[in-house]
Design an enzyme around this catalytic site. Structure first.
Site: not given
Ligand code: C5P
Length: 241
Positions: A67-68, A70, A125, A62-63, A65, A12, A215, A195, A34
């Site tokens: 149309i199929p 694209t 989440t 890059l998630k 989302h 990140d 991260g 988190q 990642k």
């Molecule tokens: O620094 P940290 O361990 O919190 O980073 C977690 C990584 O996982 C980040 O890239 C964050 O965007 C990603 N992520 C998350 N929760 C999610 C989906 C993705 O923390 N539900």
């Protein structure tokens, strides 16, 4: 390590120089990497090619989302970069996931590279029940996660991103072969930062997670490789510190 790394380090970072600064201190035998929307947008596809060229397994987060057609073309382009894992939103629907699955298989066959893992994002989440209600979804987040994970599995996707708290229930419902990729991981005693609900690496693996996205506990550590080694050791010993 004798087995494939379970830890995926989240790069990140706002630019390629910072990302390479960290990557050059890590070992591809010990972790995957990642690349998400911020870094990919600020840098370019060359960054992904370079990381792959250095021997890293790359999760391109890059998630997609759309149309199929694209979404499928985007997945094919990602596959041609040589990524190891990529993802789409399951809420894009069955047709989009099926098109993505076929495009990944075709592109991998064309390049001769191994087929990347195609993973679905279910419910972000950050969304609570009232956020789902606002967009017309009456199910609870837990119900919606399971519904979308089943849909992804039915379309032949390889797994889902989920919270470690959901891992045990999803593994039970979907079976051992369906991969679970879990963020929200903190080594015992580490700062949880933003988190809300965290698990240690060993707890998440015990709950059924296949891969852990981690991260800041690694990227912000004074010695990132030592932090990664400690996490890998805690997984190997099944420690519940
Ligand atoms: O620094 P940290 O361990 O919190 O980073 C977690 C990584 O996982 C980040 O890239 C964050 O965007 C990603 N992520 C998350 N929760 C999610 C989906 C993705 O923390 N539900």
């Amino acid at each position: 390590m004798s087995t494939a790394p379970r830890v995926i380090v989240a790069l990140d970072f706002p630019d390629a120089i910072s990302a390479f600064g960290l990557a050059s201190r890590l070992d591809p035998a010990k972790c995957a990497l990642k690349v998400g929307k911020e870094l990919f947008t600020a840098a370019d596809a060359g960054l992904v090619r370079e990381l792959v060229g250095r021997g890293f397994r790359v999760f391109l987060d890059l998630k997609f989302h759309d149309i199929p057609n694209t979404a499928a073309q985007a997945c094919a382009a990602a596959t041609r970069l040589g990524v190891w894992m990529l993802n789409v939103h399951a809420s894009g629907g069955s047709a989009m996931m099926a098109a993505a699955r076929d495009a990944v298989a075709r592109a991998a066959a064309e390049t001769g590279a191994p087929k990347p893992l195609l993973i679905a994002v279910t419910v972000l989440t950050s969304l609570a029940a009232r956020d789902l209600a606002e967009i017309g979804i009456r199910a609870t987040p837990e119900e919606q996660v399971l519904r979308l994970a089943r849909l992804a599995q039915a379309q032949g996707l390889d797994g889902v991103v989920c919270s470690a708290q959901e891992a045990a229930a999803l593994k039970r419902a979907l079976g051992p072969a369906f991969k679970l990729v879990t963020p929200g991981i903190r080594p015992a005693g580490a700062d949880t930062q933003d988190q809300a609900r965290v698990m240690t690496p060993a707890q998440a693996i015990a709950a059924g997670a296949d891969y852990l996205v981690i991260g800041r506990p690694i990227t912000a550590a004074p010695d990132p490789l030592a932090a990664l080694d400690a996490i890998n050791a805690s997984i190997a010993s099944g420690a519940h510190p």
